[in-house]
Design a protein around this motif. Structure first.
Motif, mmCIF file in Angstrom:
data_model
loop_
_atom_site.group_PDB
_atom_site.id
_atom_site.type_symbol
_atom_site.label_atom_id
_atom_site.label_comp_id
_atom_site.label_asym_id
_atom_site.label_seq_id
_atom_site.Cartn_x
_atom_site.Cartn_y
_atom_site.Cartn_z
ATOM 1 N N ALA A 11 38.050 45.429 32.556
ATOM 2 C CA ALA A 11 36.595 45.860 32.151
ATOM 3 C C ALA A 11 37.344 46.919 31.041
ATOM 4 C CB ALA A 11 36.418 47.960 32.800
ATOM 5 N N SER A 12 38.041 46.306 30.093
ATOM 6 C CA SER A 12 38.821 46.340 28.962
ATOM 7 C C SER A 12 38.127 44.844 27.554
ATOM 8 C CB SER A 12 40.000 46.521 28.648
ATOM 9 O OG SER A 12 40.184 47.963 29.173
ATOM 10 N N GLU A 13 38.139 44.786 26.319
ATOM 11 C CA GLU A 13 37.296 43.594 26.020
ATOM 12 C C GLU A 13 38.328 43.423 25.313
ATOM 13 O OE1 GLU A 13 35.743 40.500 25.899
ATOM 14 O OE2 GLU A 13 34.254 41.895 26.004
ATOM 15 N N ALA A 14 39.566 42.880 26.017
ATOM 16 C CA ALA A 14 40.865 42.578 25.265
ATOM 17 C C ALA A 14 41.422 41.156 24.822
ATOM 18 C CB ALA A 14 42.415 42.782 26.277
ATOM 19 N N ASP A 15 41.943 40.440 23.845
ATOM 20 C CA ASP A 15 41.921 39.138 23.823
ATOM 21 C C ASP A 15 43.623 38.920 24.688
ATOM 22 O OD1 ASP A 15 39.958 38.467 22.331
ATOM 23 O OD2 ASP A 15 40.988 39.586 20.604
ATOM 24 N N LEU A 16 44.258 39.550 24.774
ATOM 25 C CA LEU A 16 45.466 38.912 25.130
ATOM 26 C C LEU A 16 45.563 40.247 26.360
ATOM 27 C CD1 LEU A 16 48.119 37.377 25.971
ATOM 28 C CD2 LEU A 16 49.787 38.883 24.397
ATOM 29 N N TYR A 17 46.617 39.561 28.077
ATOM 30 C CA TYR A 17 46.749 41.082 29.301
ATOM 31 C C TYR A 17 47.829 40.299 29.202
ATOM 32 C CZ TYR A 17 41.752 40.585 28.893
ATOM 33 O OH TYR A 17 39.951 41.432 28.971
ATOM 34 N N ILE A 18 48.196 41.370 28.956
ATOM 35 C CA ILE A 18 49.998 41.492 29.634
ATOM 36 C C ILE A 18 50.112 42.095 30.890
ATOM 37 C CG2 ILE A 18 52.485 42.006 29.326
ATOM 38 C CD1 ILE A 18 51.542 41.633 26.556
ATOM 39 N N LEU A 19 50.493 41.312 32.079
ATOM 40 C CA LEU A 19 50.844 41.693 33.587
ATOM 41 C C LEU A 19 52.146 41.786 34.151
ATOM 42 C CD1 LEU A 19 47.046 39.993 34.644
ATOM 43 C CD2 LEU A 19 47.805 42.468 33.302
ATOM 44 N N ASP A 20 52.717 42.715 33.899
ATOM 45 C CA ASP A 20 54.243 43.054 34.608
ATOM 46 C C ASP A 20 54.270 43.180 35.974
ATOM 47 O OD1 ASP A 20 56.856 42.862 34.708
ATOM 48 O OD2 ASP A 20 56.991 44.072 34.059
ATOM 49 N N GLU A 21 54.076 42.038 37.020
ATOM 50 C CA GLU A 21 54.029 42.515 38.414
ATOM 51 C C GLU A 21 53.222 42.912 38.938
ATOM 52 O OE1 GLU A 21 55.989 41.410 40.546
ATOM 53 O OE2 GLU A 21 58.153 40.448 39.245
ATOM 54 N N PRO A 22 52.034 42.126 38.082
ATOM 55 C CA PRO A 22 50.979 43.680 38.396
ATOM 56 C C PRO A 22 50.037 43.773 40.189
ATOM 57 C CG PRO A 22 49.539 40.834 37.787
ATOM 58 C CD PRO A 22 51.626 41.242 38.321
ATOM 59 N N THR A 23 50.037 42.938 40.719
ATOM 60 C CA THR A 23 49.901 42.860 42.906
ATOM 61 C C THR A 23 50.882 43.552 43.372
ATOM 62 O OG1 THR A 23 50.903 40.210 42.987
ATOM 63 C CG2 THR A 23 48.756 40.602 42.434
ATOM 64 N N SER A 24 51.998 43.944 42.359
ATOM 65 C CA SER A 24 52.672 44.656 43.523
ATOM 66 C C SER A 24 51.957 45.821 44.231
ATOM 67 C CB SER A 24 53.921 45.472 42.521
ATOM 68 O OG SER A 24 55.315 46.533 42.964
ATOM 69 N N GLY A 25 51.856 46.248 45.307
ATOM 70 C CA GLY A 25 51.077 46.998 46.563
ATOM 71 C C GLY A 25 50.060 46.581 47.128
ATOM 72 N N LEU A 26 49.401 45.932 46.146
ATOM 73 C CA LEU A 26 48.065 45.584 46.900
ATOM 74 C C LEU A 26 48.111 45.051 47.801
ATOM 75 C CD1 LEU A 26 46.216 44.323 43.523
ATOM 76 C CD2 LEU A 26 46.261 46.292 44.123
ATOM 77 N N ASP A 27 47.504 44.958 48.990
ATOM 78 C CA ASP A 27 46.943 43.704 50.112
ATOM 79 C C ASP A 27 47.252 42.187 49.868
ATOM 80 O OD1 ASP A 27 44.261 43.592 50.245
ATOM 81 O OD2 ASP A 27 44.146 44.962 51.137
ATOM 82 N N PRO A 28 46.654 41.197 50.191
ATOM 83 C CA PRO A 28 46.182 39.785 50.670
ATOM 84 C C PRO A 28 44.518 39.822 49.652
ATOM 85 C CG PRO A 28 47.772 39.985 52.215
ATOM 86 C CD PRO A 28 47.812 41.480 51.813
ATOM 87 N N LEU A 29 43.726 41.150 50.183
ATOM 88 C CA LEU A 29 42.917 40.504 49.692
ATOM 89 C C LEU A 29 42.721 41.066 48.654
ATOM 90 C CD1 LEU A 29 40.018 40.427 51.393
ATOM 91 C CD2 LEU A 29 39.610 42.510 51.635
ATOM 92 N N MET A 30 43.045 41.742 48.355
ATOM 93 C CA MET A 30 43.194 42.251 46.563
ATOM 94 C C MET A 30 43.676 41.182 46.012
ATOM 95 S SD MET A 30 40.991 44.995 47.113
ATOM 96 C CE MET A 30 40.398 44.059 47.877
ATOM 97 N N GLU A 31 44.853 40.734 46.651
ATOM 98 C CA GLU A 31 46.110 39.808 45.327
ATOM 99 C C GLU A 31 44.638 38.799 45.292
ATOM 100 O OE1 GLU A 31 49.571 38.286 47.505
ATOM 101 O OE2 GLU A 31 49.644 40.594 47.424
ATOM 102 N N GLN A 32 43.710 38.221 45.989
ATOM 103 C CA GLN A 32 42.847 37.432 45.977
ATOM 104 C C GLN A 32 41.566 37.988 44.508
ATOM 105 O OE1 GLN A 32 41.593 35.762 49.877
ATOM 106 N NE2 GLN A 32 40.530 34.328 48.925
ATOM 107 N N VAL A 33 41.313 38.883 45.012
ATOM 108 C CA VAL A 33 40.108 39.580 43.989
ATOM 109 C C VAL A 33 40.957 39.060 42.084
ATOM 110 C CG1 VAL A 33 39.051 42.083 43.000
ATOM 111 C CG2 VAL A 33 39.260 40.827 45.522
ATOM 112 N N PHE A 34 42.238 39.723 42.280
ATOM 113 C CA PHE A 34 42.881 40.333 41.290
ATOM 114 C C PHE A 34 43.399 38.669 40.517
ATOM 115 C CE2 PHE A 34 47.772 38.784 39.254
ATOM 116 C CZ PHE A 34 47.448 39.058 38.691
#
Length: 302
Positions: free
Chosen positions: A145-168
């Motif tokens: 939701a932020s207006e960033a120029d660089l997204y640093i994502l460190d194991e961001p889908t940890s704990g998410l189910d497969p459907l939410m991984e797809q949304v990610f």
């Protein structure tokens, strides 16, 4: 143009070398996969990039600015999601999202609403009631939701189910389409394959290989175990087969992804009794392909 540049980055904790001459560059509008087994040094590298840890040696720049000296300026234009999100227990998820978005100077109410719905998050609950997966969702909604120029994502889908991984994955690709850059740290090869333009591989604190997935095609081999009614002949002559091992009546081997169809056609003529296939884990791949290249035995950070 490089948005992020890391040159010869070294980080020592006493006598222990967590990072040993790491080199990374992330271009504008690129998704860069930073991959390796757990404990390889991914999170240590990211902590240096965020200005949390000071490098022992080497240089790291984001937007041309020094990550240690100019951390405050840099943070105005980046979004960060860790692999284990800690939130203020007495705030609601919605309040935390609003706080993070405001810190970056944004106020995208419609985007916030869309993300909350897509990630199936109840923003009215207190953060102390959230599961690990829901805490990840709060951080992901705040980031996207932020207006960033660089997204640093460190194991961001940890704990998410497969459907939410797809949304990610949908939102990571949306970020790229808008010309933004992503540094995605992961040990999930399938996630990296779907999203990343280039990949940098770290093991025991050292960068082992960097390139596109086409250039690193050996990472996409499939492990196969086959048992047939009749002995399989001429399998050594089939293109794309590696590490062939006889296991009693069965054969185990690896197949390059692009040759899988031909291999299945060949072995099916001998009457398949049992067929198992699985993608190689990154840990397997590092042991198999890189043990000889990295004989130093140097340890890695987390």
């Amino acid at each position: 143009m490089n948005l992020l540049t890391v040159n010869d980055l070294t980080k020592k904790f006493g006598q222990f070398t967590a990072l040993d001459g790491v080199n990374i560059d992330v271009k504008e509008g690129e998704i860069y996969g930073f991959i390796g087994p757990n404990g390889a040094g991914k999170s240590t590298t990211i902590r240096v990039l965020l200005g949390i840890l000071k490098a022992t040696k080497g240089e790291a720049k984001i937007f041309g600015k020094n990550v240690w000296k100019d951390a405050v300026d840099i943070h105005k234009h980046i979004a960060y999601v860790p692999g284990d999100v800690n939130l203020w227990p007495n705030l609601t998820g919605g309040e935390v999202i609003d706080l993070f978005v405001k810190l970056r100077g944004g106020n995208h109410r419609s985007k916030r609403k869309e993300l909350i719905e897509k990630f199936n998050l109840d923003p009215t609950k207190k953060c102390r009631t959230y599961s690990k997966g829901n805490r990840q969702k709060v951080a992901l909604v705040a980031a996207f939701a932020s207006e960033a120029d660089l997204y640093i994502l460190d194991e961001p889908t940890s704990g998410l189910d497969p459907l939410m991984e797809q949304v990610f994955q949908e939102y990571v690709l949306d970020v790229k389409q808008r010309g933004k850059s992503v540094l995605l740290s992961s040990h999930i090869l399938s996630e990296v394959e779907k999203l990343c333009d280039r990949v940098g591989i770290i093991r025991q604190g050292k960068m082992i290989e960097t390139g596109t997935l086409d250039e690193l095609r050996h990472l996409t081999r499939t492990n196969m175990l086959v048992e047939t009614k009749n002995p399989i002949t001429s399998i050594n002559e089939i293109k794309g087969i590696h590490d062939l091992v006889h296991q009693g009546k069965a054969l185990s081997f690896q197949v390059d992804a692009e040759e899988l169809d031909n291999v299945i056609k060949h072995i099916s003529r001998f009457g398949i009794v049992k067929l198992e296939s699985a993608p190689p884990t990154l840990e397997d791949l590092f042991m198999r392909h890189y043990e000889q290249k990295d004989g130093s035995g140097a340890g890695g950070g987390t």
